[in-house]
Design an enzyme around this catalytic site. Sequence first.
Site, PDB file in Angstrom:
ATOM      1  N   ASN A 182       4.941   5.968   3.467  1.00  0.00           N
ATOM      2  CA  ASN A 182       4.135   6.595   2.419  1.00  0.00           C
ATOM      3  C   ASN A 182       3.888   8.089   2.604  1.00  0.00           C
ATOM      4  O   ASN A 182       3.150   8.701   1.844  1.00  0.00           O
ATOM      5  CB  ASN A 182       2.801   5.859   2.295  1.00  0.00           C
ATOM      6  CG  ASN A 182       3.011   4.394   1.956  1.00  0.00           C
ATOM      7  OD1 ASN A 182       3.849   4.066   1.131  1.00  0.00           O
ATOM      8  ND2 ASN A 182       2.272   3.515   2.620  1.00  0.00           N
ATOM      9  N   THR A 183       4.488   8.680   3.648  1.00  0.00           N
ATOM     10  CA  THR A 183       4.503  10.137   3.813  1.00  0.00           C
ATOM     11  C   THR A 183       5.958  10.573   3.719  1.00  0.00           C
ATOM     12  O   THR A 183       6.802  10.086   4.476  1.00  0.00           O
ATOM     13  CB  THR A 183       3.893  10.547   5.173  1.00  0.00           C
ATOM     14  OG1 THR A 183       2.515  10.192   5.191  1.00  0.00           O
ATOM     15  CG2 THR A 183       4.032  12.049   5.395  1.00  0.00           C
ATOM     16  N   SER A 226       5.474   5.051   8.809  1.00  0.00           N
ATOM     17  CA  SER A 226       4.877   4.793   7.505  1.00  0.00           C
ATOM     18  C   SER A 226       5.860   5.210   6.413  1.00  0.00           C
ATOM     19  O   SER A 226       6.444   6.290   6.482  1.00  0.00           O
ATOM     20  CB  SER A 226       3.576   5.578   7.334  1.00  0.00           C
ATOM     21  OG  SER A 226       3.144   5.512   5.982  1.00  0.00           O
ATOM     22  N   PHE A 235      -1.765   8.091   4.449  1.00  0.00           N
ATOM     23  CA  PHE A 235      -2.561   8.670   5.547  1.00  0.00           C
ATOM     24  C   PHE A 235      -3.824   9.353   5.022  1.00  0.00           C
ATOM     25  O   PHE A 235      -4.173  10.473   5.444  1.00  0.00           O
ATOM     26  CB  PHE A 235      -1.752   9.681   6.364  1.00  0.00           C
ATOM     27  CG  PHE A 235      -0.668   9.103   7.236  1.00  0.00           C
ATOM     28  CD1 PHE A 235      -0.533   7.739   7.434  1.00  0.00           C
ATOM     29  CD2 PHE A 235       0.228   9.951   7.885  1.00  0.00           C
ATOM     30  CE1 PHE A 235       0.473   7.225   8.247  1.00  0.00           C
ATOM     31  CE2 PHE A 235       1.235   9.456   8.712  1.00  0.00           C
ATOM     32  CZ  PHE A 235       1.355   8.090   8.884  1.00  0.00           C
ATOM     33  N   ASN A 240       0.837  -1.203   0.000  1.00  0.00           N
ATOM     34  CA  ASN A 240       0.000   0.000   0.000  1.00  0.00           C
ATOM     35  C   ASN A 240       0.870   1.250   0.000  1.00  0.00           C
ATOM     36  O   ASN A 240       1.965   1.262   0.548  1.00  0.00           O
ATOM     37  CB  ASN A 240      -0.960  -0.001   1.206  1.00  0.00           C
ATOM     38  CG  ASN A 240      -0.387   0.718   2.411  1.00  0.00           C
ATOM     39  OD1 ASN A 240      -0.440   1.946   2.507  1.00  0.00           O
ATOM     40  ND2 ASN A 240       0.189  -0.052   3.335  1.00  0.00           N
ATOM     41  N   ASN A 277       5.790  -1.635  11.530  1.00  0.00           N
ATOM     42  CA  ASN A 277       5.014  -1.178  10.388  1.00  0.00           C
ATOM     43  C   ASN A 277       5.398  -2.002   9.151  1.00  0.00           C
ATOM     44  O   ASN A 277       6.062  -3.032   9.263  1.00  0.00           O
ATOM     45  CB  ASN A 277       5.296   0.315  10.161  1.00  0.00           C
ATOM     46  CG  ASN A 277       4.089   1.069   9.612  1.00  0.00           C
ATOM     47  OD1 ASN A 277       3.406   0.591   8.721  1.00  0.00           O
ATOM     48  ND2 ASN A 277       3.840   2.256  10.139  1.00  0.00           N
ATOM     49  N   LYS A 329       5.209   3.591  17.177  1.00  0.00           N
ATOM     50  CA  LYS A 329       5.198   2.554  16.140  1.00  0.00           C
ATOM     51  C   LYS A 329       6.412   2.728  15.241  1.00  0.00           C
ATOM     52  O   LYS A 329       6.615   3.791  14.649  1.00  0.00           O
ATOM     53  CB  LYS A 329       3.915   2.612  15.310  1.00  0.00           C
ATOM     54  CG  LYS A 329       3.794   1.436  14.337  1.00  0.00           C
ATOM     55  CD  LYS A 329       2.399   1.265  13.807  1.00  0.00           C
ATOM     56  CE  LYS A 329       2.269   0.000  12.984  1.00  0.00           C
ATOM     57  NZ  LYS A 329       0.880  -0.251  12.537  1.00  0.00           N
TER      58      LYS A 329
END
Length: 349
Positions: free
Chosen positions: A180-181, A178, A115, A111, A249, A220
């Site tokens: 993805n940021t 994450s 967010f 993915n 994660n 996390k």
Amino acid sequence: MLYPLIRQFFFAQDAERAHGIGLCGMSFMKSAGLLGVLAKPAPACPVEVMGIQFPNPVGLAAGLDKNGEHIDALAGLGFGFLEIGTVTPRPQAGNPKPRLFRIPEAQAIINRMGFNNAGVDALIANVRAAKFPKEGGILGINIGKNATTPMEHATEDYLICLEKVYPYASYVAVNISSPNTKNLRELQKDEALDELLSRLKAQQITLADRHGKYVPLALKIAPDLDDLQIKAIADALRRHRFDGVIATNTTLARDGVEHLPNGQETGGLSGAPVFAKSTAVLGKLAHALAGEIPIIGVGGILKGADAAAKIEAGASLVQVYSGFIYRGPELIGEMGTAAAAALRARASR
């Protein structure tokens, strides 16, 4: 035997569309009193972690219900606790679609959602409307930063979210891992991590006094850490008296999926291929923390034995996301039985 048929239908759909349909379907089944057809709850196994009494050690990881719109339906499946989010101060659309990809041959998901969420105020409204927290259910709220917030102001985003969710959370998870940021994982590094943890801890103490209750903070972390980084994070968690850590994660690695369809999509890889890497990080972190701070183990759990392995590596609780997509609600009970046995074995040693 019902879930494999349901999964066949969902896997024929676009992954993100199927995700939304599935959550709405569970909420419908809950309202119609039919959720018991799917549910196979984890057995009772009370365990105290971060000062909270969990009815069983199996939780839902953040990411499945980003806005807290389906809390009661998910709670009806027998989890010991739920974690919703990641939520940011302001609503944001996330990354362009498509951004969610299944790799069934490896029981994996990639993915790059970014967010996507309706913002912290919308999440709070959903939590206030849910029965589960009012009835004593344990609800973690996972917080992050907006993509448009410059990294030098990232801490402010976390502080805004912490202040707003504090009255409604059983614990707050701080997501700095994450992939993805853009640049988010830079917050795992020494000086940035020290500043973030210090300011969050100070805010937690202030809020505990204001609200007359102490809400634990858990960090996390990513699985893509070397031994020195793991030790540095463990030291920082101790130094700032954090209450827990969630390991881990998704990963940026592509081991085991390189040559499979969707295997080269950008984003975070979850599911079976991340299990070994995630569990290795968990074990090293447990060694570095020496039992001082509890660990929630997550990453690649597809069967009961995987949950037991997380406990054996040093976790006190376990969470699932991708395995739940592939195995369905029966995995919750299977994980619960195995995790409970592993916890009992550890207690008897």
